[in-house]
Design an enzyme around this catalytic site. Structure first.
Site, PDB file in Angstrom:
ATOM      1  N   PHE A  18      -1.016  -2.433  11.347  1.00 60.04           N
ATOM      2  CA  PHE A  18       0.196  -2.597  10.342  1.00 60.04           C
ATOM      3  C   PHE A  18      -0.090  -1.419   9.257  1.00 60.04           C
ATOM      4  O   PHE A  18      -1.198  -1.534   8.683  1.00 60.04           O
ATOM      5  CB  PHE A  18       0.300  -3.883   9.909  1.00 60.04           C
ATOM      6  N   ARG A  40     -13.562  -7.304  13.253  1.00 57.30           N
ATOM      7  CA  ARG A  40     -13.556  -7.482  11.658  1.00 57.30           C
ATOM      8  C   ARG A  40     -12.004  -7.312  11.401  1.00 57.30           C
ATOM      9  O   ARG A  40     -11.560  -6.119  11.696  1.00 57.30           O
ATOM     10  CB  ARG A  40     -14.361  -6.635  10.779  1.00 57.30           C
ATOM     11  N   PRO A 118     -13.699 -10.397  -0.570  1.00 56.86           N
ATOM     12  CA  PRO A 118     -14.230  -9.101   0.198  1.00 56.86           C
ATOM     13  C   PRO A 118     -14.445  -9.723   1.659  1.00 56.86           C
ATOM     14  O   PRO A 118     -14.916  -8.496   2.542  1.00 56.86           O
ATOM     15  CB  PRO A 118     -15.495  -9.153  -0.360  1.00 56.86           C
ATOM     16  N   GLU A 142      12.441  -2.106 -11.240  1.00 56.82           N
ATOM     17  CA  GLU A 142      13.517  -2.616 -11.098  1.00 56.82           C
ATOM     18  C   GLU A 142      13.174  -3.911 -10.192  1.00 56.82           C
ATOM     19  O   GLU A 142      14.213  -4.618 -10.224  1.00 56.82           O
ATOM     20  CB  GLU A 142      14.434  -1.448 -10.122  1.00 56.82           C
TER      21      GLU A 142
END
Length: 183
Positions: A18, A40, A118, A142
Site C-alpha cells: 500500500f 515482517r 517499533p 483546512e
C-alpha cells in the site's frame, strides 16, 4: 556468561502492499538469527514532531482533536508529521506549534526521540520543549479541527500518571519535562 547473539534479521524479499498520503506498507521476508524465515509487516512513516509548550504560568498548551482510529477525541500536545523527506524536525516542531496554537517560543530545546511502535511502525518522533511563549495567530490546515486549552503542568502530570491521558507522545514529553525541569 554467554557471548551476545547477533540479533540482526536480514531482508530476503519485499512486497509493497500500500502507498498512501502518509503511510506506505510493505511485507518483508527476513532470515532470522537462528536461520529460519519470517514475515515482517512494516508501515513506513516520514517521521513526526511533538512540542510540549509551557506558558509563563507553567500551563501546558494542549490540543484536543478527534482521532478516527480510536473513535474519540484525545488530549495531546501539538504535533505533526514531517512534510517532506529531509525536513529538519527542529523547524517542523516550531511550524506545528505555531500552526496549531499560535505560540512562538523564545526558548526551544530537544527532549529526544521516540520510536512509537517499533514492532511494525517505522516512525521516529522528535520531542521538544518550548518556553517563553509569544502568541500569534493560529493557522490550522483546512482538514484540521481542534480545541486549544491551557492545563496546569502538575495537572498534566497527574493525568498522565492516572492513565487519563493515553497519547504516548504527550505522556513521554510531560514526564521527561517533569524530570528535566524538576517542576
Amino acid at each position: 556468561m554467554n557471548e551476545p547473539m547477533d540479533l540482526t534479521e536480514r531482508t530476503l524479499g519485499r512486497e509493497d502492499v500500500f502507498s498512501g498520503r502518509i503511510l506506505t506498507v510493505h511485507v518483508d521476508t527476513v532470515e532470522l538469527p537462528g536461520g529460519g524465515t519470517a514475515l515482517r509487516e512494516v508501515a513506513d512513516h516520514p517521521g513526526g514532531v511533538a512540542v510540549l509548550a509551557l506558558d509563563g504560568e507553567n500551563r501546558v498548551l494542549t490540543v484536543t482533536q478527534y482521532r478516527y482510529p480510536f473513535g474519540k477525541p484525545l488530549l495531546e500536545i501539538p504535533a505533526g508529521k514531517l512534510d517532506h523527506p529531509g525536513e529538519d524536525p527542529y523547524e517542523a516542531g516550531l511550524r506545528e506549534l505555531r500552526e496549531e496554537t499560535g505560540a512562538v517560543p523564545g526558548v526551544y530545546q530537544s527532549l529526544g526521540r521516540l520510536l512509537p511502535s517499533p514492532g511494525c511502525y517505522g516512525e521516529t518522533l522528535h520531542l521538544y520543549l518550548a518556553r517563553d511563549l509569544r502568541m500569534e495567530q493560529q493557522s490550522l490546515d483546512e482538514d484540521e479541527f481542534l480545541n486549544v486549552e491551557r492545563i496546569p503542568f502538575d495537572e498534566m502530570v497527574r493525568r498522565c500518571l492516572s492513565g487519563e491521558i493515553e497519547d504516548a507522545k504527550t505522556v513521554a514529553a510531560v514526564l521527561k519535562a517533569k524530570l528535566l525541569l524538576n517542576l
